[in-house]
Every structure is written in structure tokens, then in C-alpha cells.
Enzyme design. Structure first.
Site, PDB file in Angstrom:
ATOM      1  N   LYS A  52     -41.087 -28.670   5.612  1.00 43.21           N
ATOM      2  CA  LYS A  52     -41.884 -28.688   6.814  1.00 43.21           C
ATOM      3  C   LYS A  52     -42.538 -27.335   7.076  1.00 43.21           C
ATOM      4  O   LYS A  52     -43.533 -27.231   7.774  1.00 43.21           O
ATOM      5  CB  LYS A  52     -40.994 -29.036   8.021  1.00 43.21           C
ATOM      6  N   GLY A  53     -41.935 -26.286   6.536  1.00 42.60           N
ATOM      7  CA  GLY A  53     -42.269 -24.917   6.934  1.00 42.60           C
ATOM      8  C   GLY A  53     -43.740 -24.516   6.866  1.00 42.60           C
ATOM      9  O   GLY A  53     -44.180 -23.664   7.628  1.00 42.60           O
ATOM     10  N   ASP A 109     -44.661 -21.657   2.909  1.00 40.27           N
ATOM     11  CA  ASP A 109     -44.455 -20.689   3.992  1.00 40.27           C
ATOM     12  C   ASP A 109     -43.907 -19.370   3.460  1.00 40.27           C
ATOM     13  O   ASP A 109     -44.396 -18.298   3.783  1.00 40.27           O
ATOM     14  CB  ASP A 109     -43.528 -21.259   5.075  1.00 40.27           C
ATOM     15  N   ASP A 112     -38.678 -17.083  -1.415  1.00 40.75           N
ATOM     16  CA  ASP A 112     -37.441 -16.334  -1.261  1.00 40.75           C
ATOM     17  C   ASP A 112     -36.840 -16.124  -2.658  1.00 40.75           C
ATOM     18  O   ASP A 112     -37.255 -15.232  -3.394  1.00 40.75           O
ATOM     19  CB  ASP A 112     -36.525 -17.130  -0.315  1.00 40.75           C
ATOM     20  N   PHE A 161     -33.852 -12.739   7.443  1.00 40.20           N
ATOM     21  CA  PHE A 161     -34.163 -14.126   7.775  1.00 40.20           C
ATOM     22  C   PHE A 161     -35.184 -14.153   8.906  1.00 40.20           C
ATOM     23  O   PHE A 161     -34.953 -13.595   9.977  1.00 40.20           O
ATOM     24  CB  PHE A 161     -32.899 -14.885   8.169  1.00 40.20           C
ATOM     25  N   VAL A 162     -36.310 -14.792   8.650  1.00 40.38           N
ATOM     26  CA  VAL A 162     -37.388 -14.806   9.642  1.00 40.38           C
ATOM     27  C   VAL A 162     -37.637 -16.213  10.173  1.00 40.38           C
ATOM     28  O   VAL A 162     -37.326 -17.208   9.504  1.00 40.38           O
ATOM     29  CB  VAL A 162     -38.697 -14.222   9.053  1.00 40.38           C
ATOM     30  N   ASP A 168     -38.222 -22.218  10.433  1.00 40.25           N
ATOM     31  CA  ASP A 168     -37.203 -22.601  11.412  1.00 40.25           C
ATOM     32  C   ASP A 168     -35.871 -21.907  11.193  1.00 40.25           C
ATOM     33  O   ASP A 168     -35.578 -21.400  10.107  1.00 40.25           O
ATOM     34  CB  ASP A 168     -36.943 -24.100  11.315  1.00 40.25           C
ATOM     35  N   ARG A 174     -39.928 -23.138  15.210  1.00 35.22           N
ATOM     36  CA  ARG A 174     -41.128 -23.266  14.372  1.00 35.22           C
ATOM     37  C   ARG A 174     -42.397 -22.970  15.167  1.00 35.22           C
ATOM     38  O   ARG A 174     -43.428 -22.636  14.602  1.00 35.22           O
ATOM     39  CB  ARG A 174     -41.238 -24.692  13.812  1.00 35.22           C
TER      40      ARG A 174
HETATM   41  P1  IMP Z   1     -36.560 -20.338  -2.247  1.00 40.15           P
HETATM   42  O1  IMP Z   1     -36.404 -21.606  -3.041  1.00 40.15           O
HETATM   43  O2  IMP Z   1     -35.263 -19.564  -2.208  1.00 40.15           O
HETATM   44  O3  IMP Z   1     -37.715 -19.494  -2.685  1.00 40.15           O
HETATM   45  O4  IMP Z   1     -36.726 -20.751  -0.743  1.00 40.15           O
HETATM   46  C1  IMP Z   1     -37.893 -21.189  -0.235  1.00 40.15           C
HETATM   47  C2  IMP Z   1     -37.657 -21.969   1.038  1.00 40.15           C
HETATM   48  O5  IMP Z   1     -36.522 -21.495   1.770  1.00 40.15           O
HETATM   49  C3  IMP Z   1     -38.821 -21.760   1.981  1.00 40.15           C
HETATM   50  O6  IMP Z   1     -39.792 -22.737   1.763  1.00 40.15           O
HETATM   51  C4  IMP Z   1     -38.192 -21.865   3.351  1.00 40.15           C
HETATM   52  O7  IMP Z   1     -38.197 -23.207   3.767  1.00 40.15           O
HETATM   53  C5  IMP Z   1     -36.779 -21.417   3.161  1.00 40.15           C
HETATM   54  N1  IMP Z   1     -36.607 -20.020   3.588  1.00 40.15           N
HETATM   55  C6  IMP Z   1     -36.424 -18.932   2.801  1.00 40.15           C
HETATM   56  N2  IMP Z   1     -36.313 -17.805   3.521  1.00 40.15           N
HETATM   57  C7  IMP Z   1     -36.426 -18.185   4.810  1.00 40.15           C
HETATM   58  C8  IMP Z   1     -36.437 -17.448   6.045  1.00 40.15           C
HETATM   59  O8  IMP Z   1     -36.286 -16.210   6.138  1.00 40.15           O
HETATM   60  N3  IMP Z   1     -36.604 -18.191   7.177  1.00 40.15           N
HETATM   61  C9  IMP Z   1     -36.758 -19.541   7.161  1.00 40.15           C
HETATM   62  N4  IMP Z   1     -36.781 -20.256   6.026  1.00 40.15           N
HETATM   63  C10 IMP Z   1     -36.625 -19.590   4.860  1.00 40.15           C
HETATM   64 MG    MG Z   2     -40.266 -24.368   2.964  1.00 43.29          MG
END
Ligand code: IMP
Ligand code: MG
Length: 184
Positions: A52-53, A109, A112, A161-162, A168, A174
């Protein structure tokens, strides 16, 4: 920071501070829209919004575009609430459209660990698109465990964490017009 930003900050006692204000977001997203417009003059790309982000980012980014485009949506989950990645990427909702021979721009969004995008690029590649690029509003480069190239990047941010602007914490916050950091 706008008056609106300050007002949201005051009303949310679990917020520590504003990391990127709504004005900074808007200015950078306009620049990203211009870059994409320049790069896709001869194409009608499909923007694949990762739910959803990324919904807020998609809405603002596409309104800064000067080229014809389509949008479609995918939902994946790697976080089961809380602030820690489970490392498991599950497709909750797939695309409606056929992406064969099309130019794809994945709209995310935040990158990470990079696990989500790595998995998505691999999956979408099996459907023979003409090209795949990534537009991500935020990049936590220091948290990367899987390398991934972000073609259009909004901001690099520290490993915190943002929330806000689509992102969210346990499905909340959000709607904040800025990117904020939670209180420790
Ligand atoms: P990744 O697979 O670890 O790169 O994570 C990506 C997903 O994790 C993003 O699309 C977000 O939905 C969630 N995410 C990662 N860091 C944050 C954060 O700081 N705040 C909120 N959601 C996050
Ligand atoms: Mg996401």
C-alpha cells in the site's frame, strides 16, 4: 515546514520529528516527474504501484508527468506489522494488465533491505516487458542486503523507521503530509 506539517506533528504524540517536509517532498517529486517525462518521450510506460505504501507517491508523481502513461497496482507483503522485515515476500494482489513488450516503472515508497524489489523485478522479468526501471521515493542504502539499482530516487535516508506520505506504522500514519520519525 508548513503550518500543516507542524499541526500534524503537534497532534501525533508518538512522532519524534519531521525528516522530510511536505515542501521538500513536492519539490523533489516534481524533479523526478520531469526526469521521467524526458526519458519516456517515445513510450507509454506502465507505472506499477506497490501497495500500500506507494499510493501517495504514485498520485503525486503521475500528476507531475508530461507523457501518456498507464497505472496498475500490485500488493506485496514482507512486513507483518511492526518494524522488522520477515524476509518473506508474498504477492497479495497481482497486476491486471499485460506487460509484455511494455516499459515498466515500478513505483515504491522505500527500499530497505532490497528484498521486495529484487523479488518483484525477477517476477516481472519473466513476463517479457521491454524494460523495467524503479522509482523509489526513499532509499535506506545502509540497510541493503540485496543489491538493487534505483533509477529514480527521491531521497537517501538514514537507517531509521519512518512514517507518513503513504508509509505506515501498523497501518497508521499514512496520511501525514511529510516523512516523519517515530519516538524511540
Ligand atoms: P525491503 O524489502 O526490506 O526493501 O522493504 C521494503 C518495504 O518495507 C517497503 O515497501 C515498506 O513497505 C517497508 N518498509 C521498509 N522500511 C520502512 C520504514 O522505515 N517505514 C515504513 N515501512 C518501511
Ligand atoms: Mg511497500
Amino acid at each position: 515546514m508548513t503550518y500543516d506539517d507542524q499541526d500534524y506533528l503537534r497532534r501525533n504524540s508518538n512522532l519524534d520529528r519531521v525528516l522530510i517536509s511536505s515542501e521538500e517532498l513536492f519539490k523533489r517529486i516534481q524533479e523526478m516527474g520531469n526526469e521521467i517525462t524526458r526519458d519516456y518521450q517515445d513510450s507509454t510506460p506502465i507505472f506499477v504501484c506497490i501497495l500500500k505504501g506507494a499510493y501517495v507517491f504514485l498520485a503525486d508523481l503521475t500528476r507531475c508527468l508530461g507523457v501518456d502513461h498507464e497505472v496498475d497496482f500490485m500488493a506485496v507483503s514482507s512486513y507483518e506489522g511492526g518494524t522488522q522485515s520477515t524476509g518473506v515476500v508474498k504477492i497479495e494482489k497481482d497486476l491486471r494488465c499485460n506487460i509484455t513488450d511494455r516499459d515498466i516503472i515500478i513505483v515504491e515508497d522505500i527500499v530497505d533491505s532490497g528484498l521486495t524489489l529484487n523479488h518483484l523485478v525477477e517476477l516481472l522479468s519473466t513476463r517479457s516487458p521491454r524494460s523495467i526501471r524503479i522509482a523509489a521515493l526513499l532509499d535506506k542504502a545502509a540497510a541493503r542486503t540485496k543489491p538493487i539499482h534505483v533509477d529514480y530516487k527521491g531521497f537517501e535516508i538514514p537507517k531509521e523507521f519512518v512514517v507518513g506520505y503513504g508509509l505506515d506504522y501498523d497501518e497508521k500514519l499514512r496520511n501525514l503530509p511529510f516523512i516523519g520519525v517515530l519516538k524511540p
